[in-house]
Design a protein around this motif. Structure first.
Motif, PDB file in Angstrom:
ATOM      1  N   MET A 176       0.813  -1.209   0.000  1.00 21.20           N
ATOM      2  CA  MET A 176       0.000   0.000   0.000  1.00 21.20           C
ATOM      3  C   MET A 176       0.850   1.264   0.000  1.00 21.20           C
ATOM      4  O   MET A 176       0.448   2.305  -0.503  1.00 21.20           O
ATOM      5  N   THR A 177       2.003   1.179   0.618  1.00 25.94           N
ATOM      6  CA  THR A 177       2.853   2.364   0.737  1.00 25.94           C
ATOM      7  C   THR A 177       4.007   2.363  -0.248  1.00 25.94           C
ATOM      8  O   THR A 177       5.028   2.999  -0.013  1.00 25.94           O
ATOM      9  N   ARG A 178       3.878   1.624  -1.370  1.00 25.28           N
ATOM     10  CA  ARG A 178       4.992   1.567  -2.312  1.00 25.28           C
ATOM     11  C   ARG A 178       5.081   2.804  -3.172  1.00 25.28           C
ATOM     12  O   ARG A 178       6.133   3.150  -3.654  1.00 25.28           O
ATOM     13  N   SER A 179       4.042   3.457  -3.419  1.00 30.35           N
ATOM     14  CA  SER A 179       4.069   4.658  -4.246  1.00 30.35           C
ATOM     15  C   SER A 179       3.661   5.849  -3.399  1.00 30.35           C
ATOM     16  O   SER A 179       2.956   5.720  -2.394  1.00 30.35           O
ATOM     17  N   GLN A 180       4.153   7.009  -3.856  1.00 30.82           N
ATOM     18  CA  GLN A 180       3.871   8.230  -3.112  1.00 30.82           C
ATOM     19  C   GLN A 180       2.390   8.571  -3.153  1.00 30.82           C
ATOM     20  O   GLN A 180       1.822   9.020  -2.151  1.00 30.82           O
ATOM     21  N   GLY A 181       1.723   8.349  -4.281  1.00 30.45           N
ATOM     22  CA  GLY A 181       0.300   8.661  -4.370  1.00 30.45           C
ATOM     23  C   GLY A 181      -0.533   7.811  -3.439  1.00 30.45           C
ATOM     24  O   GLY A 181      -1.449   8.310  -2.775  1.00 30.45           O
ATOM     25  N   THR A 182      -0.223   6.514  -3.399  1.00 25.89           N
ATOM     26  CA  THR A 182      -0.960   5.642  -2.490  1.00 25.89           C
ATOM     27  C   THR A 182      -0.732   6.011  -1.040  1.00 25.89           C
ATOM     28  O   THR A 182      -1.653   5.946  -0.217  1.00 25.89           O
ATOM     29  N   TYR A 210     -11.404  13.020  -7.337  1.00 24.47           N
ATOM     30  CA  TYR A 210     -12.766  13.565  -7.343  1.00 24.47           C
ATOM     31  C   TYR A 210     -13.420  13.406  -5.973  1.00 24.47           C
ATOM     32  O   TYR A 210     -13.974  14.369  -5.407  1.00 24.47           O
ATOM     33  N   PHE A 211     -13.350  12.215  -5.402  1.00 26.28           N
ATOM     34  CA  PHE A 211     -13.983  11.986  -4.098  1.00 26.28           C
ATOM     35  C   PHE A 211     -13.264  12.737  -2.981  1.00 26.28           C
ATOM     36  O   PHE A 211     -13.907  13.246  -2.054  1.00 26.28           O
ATOM     37  N   ILE A 212     -11.940  12.810  -3.054  1.00 24.14           N
ATOM     38  CA  ILE A 212     -11.194  13.511  -2.003  1.00 24.14           C
ATOM     39  C   ILE A 212     -11.504  15.002  -2.028  1.00 24.14           C
ATOM     40  O   ILE A 212     -11.676  15.632  -0.969  1.00 24.14           O
ATOM     41  N   LEU A 213     -11.592  15.599  -3.211  1.00 24.69           N
ATOM     42  CA  LEU A 213     -11.921  17.023  -3.294  1.00 24.69           C
ATOM     43  C   LEU A 213     -13.329  17.297  -2.765  1.00 24.69           C
ATOM     44  O   LEU A 213     -13.559  18.288  -2.050  1.00 24.69           O
ATOM     45  N   TYR A 214     -14.261  16.433  -3.113  1.00 28.37           N
ATOM     46  CA  TYR A 214     -15.624  16.616  -2.590  1.00 28.37           C
ATOM     47  C   TYR A 214     -15.655  16.442  -1.075  1.00 28.37           C
ATOM     48  O   TYR A 214     -16.306  17.219  -0.358  1.00 28.37           O
ATOM     49  N   HIS A 215     -14.978  15.416  -0.582  1.00 31.88           N
ATOM     50  CA  HIS A 215     -14.936  15.192   0.871  1.00 31.88           C
ATOM     51  C   HIS A 215     -14.242  16.351   1.581  1.00 31.88           C
ATOM     52  O   HIS A 215     -14.684  16.793   2.651  1.00 31.88           O
ATOM     53  N   LEU A 216     -13.180  16.872   0.981  1.00 32.76           N
ATOM     54  CA  LEU A 216     -12.459  17.988   1.586  1.00 32.76           C
ATOM     55  C   LEU A 216     -13.342  19.233   1.671  1.00 32.76           C
ATOM     56  O   LEU A 216     -13.398  19.912   2.707  1.00 32.76           O
ATOM     57  N   PHE A 217     -14.049  19.517   0.601  1.00 34.67           N
ATOM     58  CA  PHE A 217     -14.913  20.701   0.594  1.00 34.67           C
ATOM     59  C   PHE A 217     -16.094  20.525   1.557  1.00 34.67           C
ATOM     60  O   PHE A 217     -16.451  21.453   2.295  1.00 34.67           O
ATOM     61  N   ALA A 218     -16.691  19.339   1.544  1.00 39.25           N
ATOM     62  CA  ALA A 218     -17.896  19.123   2.346  1.00 39.25           C
ATOM     63  C   ALA A 218     -17.604  19.097   3.832  1.00 39.25           C
ATOM     64  O   ALA A 218     -18.353  19.663   4.637  1.00 39.25           O
ATOM     65  N   ILE A 224      -0.065   9.075   0.143  1.00 38.73           N
ATOM     66  CA  ILE A 224      -0.844  10.284   0.427  1.00 38.73           C
ATOM     67  C   ILE A 224      -2.315   9.943   0.586  1.00 38.73           C
ATOM     68  O   ILE A 224      -3.009  10.455   1.471  1.00 38.73           O
ATOM     69  N   PHE A 225      -2.804   9.062  -0.282  1.00 35.52           N
ATOM     70  CA  PHE A 225      -4.198   8.641  -0.216  1.00 35.52           C
ATOM     71  C   PHE A 225      -4.495   7.953   1.122  1.00 35.52           C
ATOM     72  O   PHE A 225      -5.517   8.207   1.767  1.00 35.52           O
TER      73      PHE A 225
END
Length: 1477
Positions: free
Chosen positions: A1-7, A317-325, A9-10
């Motif tokens: 799960m932690t092999r890539s930087q994007g994963t 998309y989901f992270i931006l919506y969750h962040l705003f909401a 951060i997610f």
């Protein structure tokens, strides 16, 4: 799960959202050391979820406050929001009855008789109706599920509902008859009642009973809000201005609809994904993300369905919506609620006055435990005389009366002995103090008469000085002396100084009639309005002074009452009514109890406190007394000993654990005995039991003592012994009592209990409404057979086989004919495991869990599956109201109460800015930057390079480049790690070069002065150590150390940008100020952990109680409770701890042998913990962050002193403070003020008097000693603001008194210096006149001697005399002109005019009058004498003109004119001499 930087951060974002983070931690525990997993995830939750996330709330609140000011006209002011609903409340009239204010008696009446109208308006009628509403609510709450065979339609609850509906229908008809339909419908309250009447009437129809019309029945509970005026006002304050909150609700609903439509169009075509197939399903999914409950499951299912190619885009998309909401939208609700709780500016000032008056009144009365002595007759102590014959009768004399004479005699004797060498000064001082204490009542009586005389003299002085100041200010305003000068922006110091001068001149308007001549009507009107405004301010001053006098009188009365009780009641202030007031043993106990560390050194000359090197450590040691420090250490050791207790290692059977128990009880016994003997137990002024903290101390001591004496060997479950063990777990709360800051935290929690209680009532009302509705609609309908193949209850019997699976994703490969592992279980028709709606109690418990946004998705799915999709609206409406309004109400109220306790809730905008400015100035520090080397050598070039902006930006870019190296995991087995580590080594050498260049440029001592440089040196040193270890070892630990060094280096970049520095300061200062709140949370956590071990230490594993999460030890209990603080499935843990037989094995002998739970204990334990921690304590962190964010978040227009002003002052201070010690001598303040430019500049030509005041303020406050950086900065801040608007009442009076004293002292010193110079001139003239007279007498004697004794031989002398006379005559014009120019008198106005004309000449300097040289022998001719003095004056006239008495007589008339010239800045003298005072 932690092999890539994007994963990575997610994953971190998922954990920071506090959803599913605990399962990630459990996986990490299984793979890595336990301490590493705990440290990483707990710090991640603390910083990201609790600190950084709350910064968003602070940003939204501050931004919303600014927008509200701009849109105030759109929303309307709060004072104009009064509608008909605001007046519709039950009000008690003068006759003592209740009256509905909304019913206007002047409106046209209905057709009802007068008796019915009078009855309708009576308070008895309204109280009867409200009582019927309460009975209806109780009846509805008593409804429950009676089984399938019971006929529900015509039971007693239905009949009661019909009766209540008919009653309320008759009430509505009566009001319509009495008021008329127009008058009835004009009220908003009556409209709501009419709506309820229509809805409940339809509800009692049999076909509509137990339908959606049940909402009208349960909404009757809202009418009970009218019972409590406080609750009604609070509700209107929150929901009354409905434009803002209603608009935000509409915006949230619109956002949900739009995002649901977008998601429907994006994912409706995805196969194997049923969450977005229809619009209702899409709406429910997006609403679920808004509430953060299971939003990770929604996102994971969508990511798995769309595939790897589109997964990153969908995740963003989901992270931006969750962040705003979650961060912006929910913060907007908090901002709106805080804005609704805000008061108007005028109301704030009025409440400040009222609060001051209330505080003054409360201080006057003694507590009830002391006033009880007033109920007993007075028994004063009388003087007893022994060895006196019985024939002599001595009247009774009070002992206190005789003590006065004894003390005075001792005082006189000790003062006489002071002159002897053996006498000490302390004895006289002690006798003086005792005499003052005994005669304090007499002094207080005399103070009133003395105060009136002092006030009269002070008023006369103030009036005289203000008259002069007013005349000078008016003269300067009317004069055109500044018109010819070029326009220049005035500094804020000058502006505020002139505002204060004008305010004082307008306040004492003595010459208004004379000055107002020749002005226009507009100017006169403006002057009149200004005068009226300042007169109102003067009236406010008198009110503030009256409040202060009332406070002083209240304190004095309180002390007088104590003195009277002490004198008239011999048992008053006697511990346990046994130990005397001045007994030696009591004095010894007082010394022991009150002894504390005090390392503050005072200057014996000035009395100022000297700053020590380790003052912070000394302040910490002096925080509490030595005895309290001992008890804090003993309590901590006892808590550590309790950490080792468990159901399997009990204190009753472990002698090593009993040692700590004995030590705690013994030490606490000694402590309480000492405090009781020193201060008393209850009936003394400083008793041990004088507040809740003292009661808690006694309670904890008694519980510990009883447990130690009893020490039960067998403790049955749910017994008194187990309750005693649970109460013993309150021991860590002793820290709250021992530490003052912890007591302050408790006061902040309980002082706002009223508002928190009102919010709790509102939420309970909301829960009761929905619970009653749920019971009538869902009672008995949620049950289902545990066999999924059985649908009806009749078929749910027998047994069935259930398969067992380890994981959902684990597919076992079975052989042909082989079945999956499983076991047989009986079929049971039962409700869901965690909730049901069979009665109101279970329904409210389920809704309380839903209110915490935990488990509501399961409730929704069950209701939709077993009752119908339309009933899903029920749970969504409740979640929306509870989440968006209910929970944000807690946040808003806790923040508002915190501000009120801090004294900032009633502050106006200007006062809040002033408080923020003072807090910012406390944080500001001098620039620890050494000056540039003087020469142009190597060090100077290095200095220029290191201070160049390009160099700093390059270093920042290199830091970011090194941080990018961590985007790939550093694994020892991966070949990519070696080049990454090599690049990091190169970066480390570059940073070593940077530090070396700075050390060379600034010198080692100069480099060490900056904290940022110290941090850079520390990180660079760690980097060098890592480089050495890396090339020596090359293993996984060195790679981990290298990654840590890079992370530490990354934090150094936060201080190199203004915005990042602001946010970093917000987080750091919030952590510092919330330290004791965090400690308080940990102590509560510790108490609940100890109690959890006793109650649930042996509970069997269930759905969430497992090997990672259980209460088997205090350590594991703390981790479980920390998980509950974040809200991660706390309700499921609670239900696991409620397990009862037959699902567990009971044991009635001891609680540690059973694996059953405690239903009532779990309910109180988990609900109370979640409310206290999650709803109150965590919101205190939000309040602290919001408060600290306002310190740094402000635009240049809002700041009283901007960042550039502070930076400029730091640079100037760095120039003056050459030793870099943070202090300078007071005489250097003059040079510092002259160097200031910009908004802090003081113009010596225009604001010479302000300069004098500022310099004298520093000298007076510090007695001519050293001044610190913050002292000068504080003085500038006071001078740069309008103290009338920015300062609070008491601070305003103190500051105005200080400024008036400074002005008076500066005026006295200036006049004194001027008089000294005048006297010097007069004395010089006197000496000159005496020398002239002496020379004339000598010349006359020479003439007489020559006339009587003519010379016979000497013939050259007359010629020499004539030559001398000729020389004197030739020099006569120059001498006379020089005398007229250099020695003017006060009556010589021409001298002033000539001085003003020659002000620019270098030969003259103010205060240095050049006197003529000694006169030469004067000729015997009268003509020469007349020529020397103007040709027309005789000798007598010359002597009279030089007579000092005539000049002294005219001195008084010239003082005012000279003082006027000094204040109007029209004098020609240079600034240096005027400032040298």
């Amino acid at each position: 799960m932690t092999r890539s930087q994007g994963t990575s951060i997610f994953t971190v974002y998922e954990a920071a959202s506090q959803e599913g983070w605990v399962f990630l931690m459990y996986r990490a525990i299984d793979s890595f050391p336990r301490w590493r997993s705990y440290f990483y995830f707990i710090t991640l939750i603390f910083f990201l979820a609790w600190l950084v996330k709350n910064v968003f709330i602070a940003v939204i609140i501050e931004t919303f406050a600014e927008i509200r000011v701009q849109f105030q006209q759109m929303w309307g002011s709060r004072s104009s929001t009064t509608s008909t609903a605001t007046t519709q409340m039950f009000h008690e009239d003068a006759a003592g009855g209740w009256q509905l204010v909304a019913v206007d008696v002047n409106k046209p009446q209905g057709r009802a008789p007068a008796c019915l109208q009078k009855m309708m308006r009576s308070s008895v009628f309204h109280m009867f109706i409200l009582s019927m509403v309460a009975v209806d609510v109780i009846v509805a709450a008593s409804n429950y599920y009676k089984g399938e065979n019971f006929k529900r339609q015509y039971d007693e609850f239905y009949l009661a509902e019909v009766a209540f509906t008919v009653l309320f229908d008759l009430e509505a008809l009566l009001k319509i008859w009495c008021l008329g339909f127009t008058g009835y419908i004009s009220s908003s309250l009556h409209k709501f009642e009419l709506l309820l009447v229509i809805g409940t009437t339809l509800h009692i129809y049999p076909d509509l009973y137990h339908s959606q019309f049940t909402y009208f029945q349960v909404l009757r509970v809202v009418r009970l809000i009218k019972i409590s005026p406080a609750l009604e006002d609070f509700v209107y304050k929150i929901f009354g201005p409905g434009k803002k909150l209603g608009s935000l609700v509409v915006f949230t609903a619109s956002l949900l609809i739009v995002m649901s439509a977008i998601s429907l169009q994006m994912f409706c075509f995805v196969e194997e994904l049923d969450r977005f197939t229809t619009f209702p399903r899409a709406f429910m999914s997006m609403f679920q993300i808004l509430t953060q409950e299971g939003w990770v499951d929604v996102m994971d299912q969508t990511l798995n369905a769309v595939g790897h190619m589109w997964a990153p885009v969908v995740a963003i998309y989901f992270i931006l919506y969750h962040l705003f909401a979650t961060l912006i939208l929910l913060s907007l609700f908090v901002a709106v609620i805080l804005d609704n709780l805000e008061l108007d500016e005028d109301l704030k000032k009025l409440k400040q006055l009222k609060q001051s008056e209330a505080n003054a009144d409360t201080k006057e009365k003694l507590p009830l435990r002391l006033r009880i002595f007033e109920k007993f007759p007075n028994r004063p102590q009388m003087v007893k005389i022994s060895k006196l014959p019985s024939d002599f009768t001595v009247p009774k004399i009070r002992e206190s009366f005789m003590k006065q004479f004894i003390d005075r005699q001792q005082q006189d004797t000790s003062c006489l002995l002071r002159r002897l060498p053996s006498a000490s000064s302390s004895s006289c001082d002690h006798s003086k103090k005792s005499a003052i204490e005994e005669n304090k009542y007499i002094d207080q009586k005399l103070r009133k008469s003395v105060f009136s005389i002092r006030a009269r003299n002070l008023l006369e002085k103030e009036t005289a000085i203000n008259k002069i100041l007013r005349a000078c200010t008016r003269q300067r305003m009317l004069s055109g002396s500044f018109e010819g000068q070029p326009a220049k922006e005035r500094s804020i110091l000058s502006v505020q100084h002139h505002i204060r001068q004008e305010r004082r001149s307008l306040r004492h308007g003595s010459n208004s009639q004379r000055i107002s001549r020749g002005k226009s009507l507009e100017t006169l009107t403006q002057d009149h309005s200004n005068t009226v405004r300042y007169r109102n301010a003067q009236r406010e001053d008198s009110e503030i002074k009256m409040i202060q006098e009332k406070k002083e009188q209240a304190e004095m009365k309180r002390k007088v009452q104590e003195e009277e009780l002490r004198e008239n009641h011999p048992y008053f202030d006697k511990p346990l009514f046994i130990v005397g007031r001045e007994h030696k043993f009591r004095n010894f106990c007082r010394v022991v109890v009150r002894a504390r560390f005090n390392a503050s050194k005072t200057d014996p000359v000035t009395g100022a406190v000297k700053n020590t090197k380790y003052h912070q450590l000394y302040d910490l040691l002096g925080l509490v007394t030595y005895l309290d420090w001992v008890m804090i250490i003993v309590t901590i050791c006892s808590c550590i000993s309790m950490m080792f207790e468990s159901p399997f290692r009990r204190v009753m059977h472990a002698p090593t654990l009993q040692i700590a128990e004995y030590v705690f009880v013994i030490f606490m016994s000694i402590e309480l005995n000492l405090k009781i003997m020193a201060d008393g137990l209850f009936f003394t002024p400083t008793a041990v039991i004088r507040d809740f903290g003292g009661v808690m101390d006694i309670f904890i001591y008694l519980v510990s003592l009883i447990f130690l004496c009893w020490m039960p060997q067998n403790v049955p479950a749910k017994s008194g012994a187990q309750l005693l063990m649970v109460l013993r777990c309150l021991r860590p709360l002793r820290i709250f009592k021992l530490v003052p800051q912890m007591r302050k935290v408790v006061r902040e929690l309980f002082s706002g209990f009223k508002e928190i209680f009102l919010v709790s009532i509102l939420l309970l009302t909301l829960m009761l409404v929905f619970a009653s509705f749920g019971v009538q609609l869902f009672a008995g309908k949620l049950a289902k057979c545990n066999d999924p193949h059985i649908i009806s209850r009749e078929d749910c019997h027998g047994i069935f086989r259930i398969n067992v699976s380890v994981s959902k994703n684990l597919n076992l490969k079975l052989r042909p004919g082989e079945k999956k592992p499983g076991f047989w279980v009986p079929r049971v028709w039962a409700n869901p495991r965690n909730f049901n709606f069979d009665n109101v109690g279970n329904a409210m418990l389920a809704l309380f869990e839903v209110l915490s946004l935990k488990g509501w998705v399961e409730v929704r799915d069950v209701i939709i599956h077993r009752v119908g999709p339309i009933h899903g609206i029920y749970i969504h409406v409740f979640v929306f109201l509870g989440c968006m309004i209910g929970l944000t109400l807690f946040v808003g109220v806790v923040i508002a109460n915190f501000n009120e306790n801090k004294g900032t809730a009633l502050l106006t905008v200007d006062q809040r800015r002033w408080e923020d400015l003072k807090s910012r100035l406390k944080i500001a520090q001098p620039l620890h930057l050494p000056p540039r080397p003087d020469n142009d050598g190597f060090r100077a070039k290095m200095y220029d390079i290191t201070q160049h902006p390009f160099f700093k930006r390059t270093i920042a870019v290199l830091v970011l480049a090194q941080s990018v190296l961590l985007s790939v995991k550093w694994d020892a087995a991966d070949p990519v790690t070696v080049p990454l580590a090599t690049m990091s080594v190169v970066f480390t050498f570059i940073f070593v070069l940077e530090v070396t260049m700075k050390i060379i440029a600034m010198s080692p001592s100069g480099f060490w002065q900056s904290r940022r440089n110290r941090y850079d040196l520390l990180v660079t040193s760690l980097g060098v150590i890592w480089v050495i270890l890396h090339f020596a070892l090359l293993n996984a630990y060195t790679y981990m150390m290298g990654a840590c060094v890079i992370v530490f280096r990354f934090f150094s970049i936060c201080g190199k940008h203004v915005t990042l520095k602001m946010l970093l300061l917000t987080v750091v200062v919030s952590m510092y100020k919330s330290f004791f709140i965090i400690v308080g949370m940990f102590l509560l956590l510790l108490c609940y952990a100890f109690a959890g071990v006793v109650l649930f230490g042996t509970v069997k594993y269930g759905e969430n109680i497992n090997r990672h999460a259980n209460f088997s030890s205090a350590g594991k209990a703390i981790t479980v409770l920390f998980r509950i603080v974040t809200g991660e499935d706390w309700n499921k843990i609670m239900h696991d701890c409620m397990v009862q037989p037959p699902f567990c094995t009971p044991d009635n002998s001891t609680y540690w042998k059973t694996d059953c739970g405690n239903y009532a204990g779990a309910l109180m334990y988990f609900c109370s913990f979640y409310v206290i921690i999650a709803y109150i304590m965590l919101n205190l962190l939000v309040a602290i962050i919001v408060e600290n964010f306002s310190l740094f978040y402000s635009t240049e227009e809002d700041q009283l002193l901007s960042y550039n002003d502070l930076r400029h002052f730091q640079i100037i201070w760095n120039m003056v403070d050459d030793k870099r010690e943070g202090v300078i001598p007071s005489f250097r303040v003059k040079f510092l003020l002259r160097l200031l430019r910009g908004r802090l500049e003081v113009d010596l030509d225009k604001d010479k008097l302000l300069f004098k005041h500022m310099c004298y303020e520093m000298e007076r406050l510090h007695n001519g000693g050293d001044v610190t950086f913050h002292d000068v900065l504080s003085m500038l801040s006071y001078r740069s603001v309008d103290i009338r608007k920015s300062l609070q009442l008491e601070e305003l009076l103190a500051r105005e008194q200080l400024e008036y004293t400074i002005e008076e002292e500066v005026a006295k010193q200036t006049i004194r210096m001027w008089l000294k110079k005048c006297l010097k001139r007069i004395r010089a003239k006197q000496q000159q006149s005496c020398s002239i007279i002496h020379s004339l007498r000598e010349s006359q004697q020479q003439e007489l001697s020559r006339f009587l004794n003519p010379p016979s031989i000497e013939t050259t002398q007359p010629s020499e005399d004539m030559n001398a006379i000729n020389q004197d005559n030739s020099a006569q014009p120059e001498t006379s002109s020089q005398q007229q120019l250099l020695s003017p008198t006060l009556s010589d106005r021409g001298g002033y005019r000539q001085d003003s004309a020659d002000a620019g000449k270098p030969q003259r300097k103010f205060g240095q009058w050049r006197l003529p040289s000694a006169p030469k022998p004067i000729s015997h001719s009268v003509s020469s004498v007349n020529l020397r003095f103007g040709g027309r004056s005789t000798m007598k006239s010359v002597v009279c003109k030089m007579n000092p008495m005539s000049d002294a007589a005219s001195c008084g008339s010239e003082v005012k004119k000279w003082w006027t010239r000094q204040l109007t800045v029209e004098s020609d003298e240079s600034g240096e001499d005027l400032l040298d005072i």
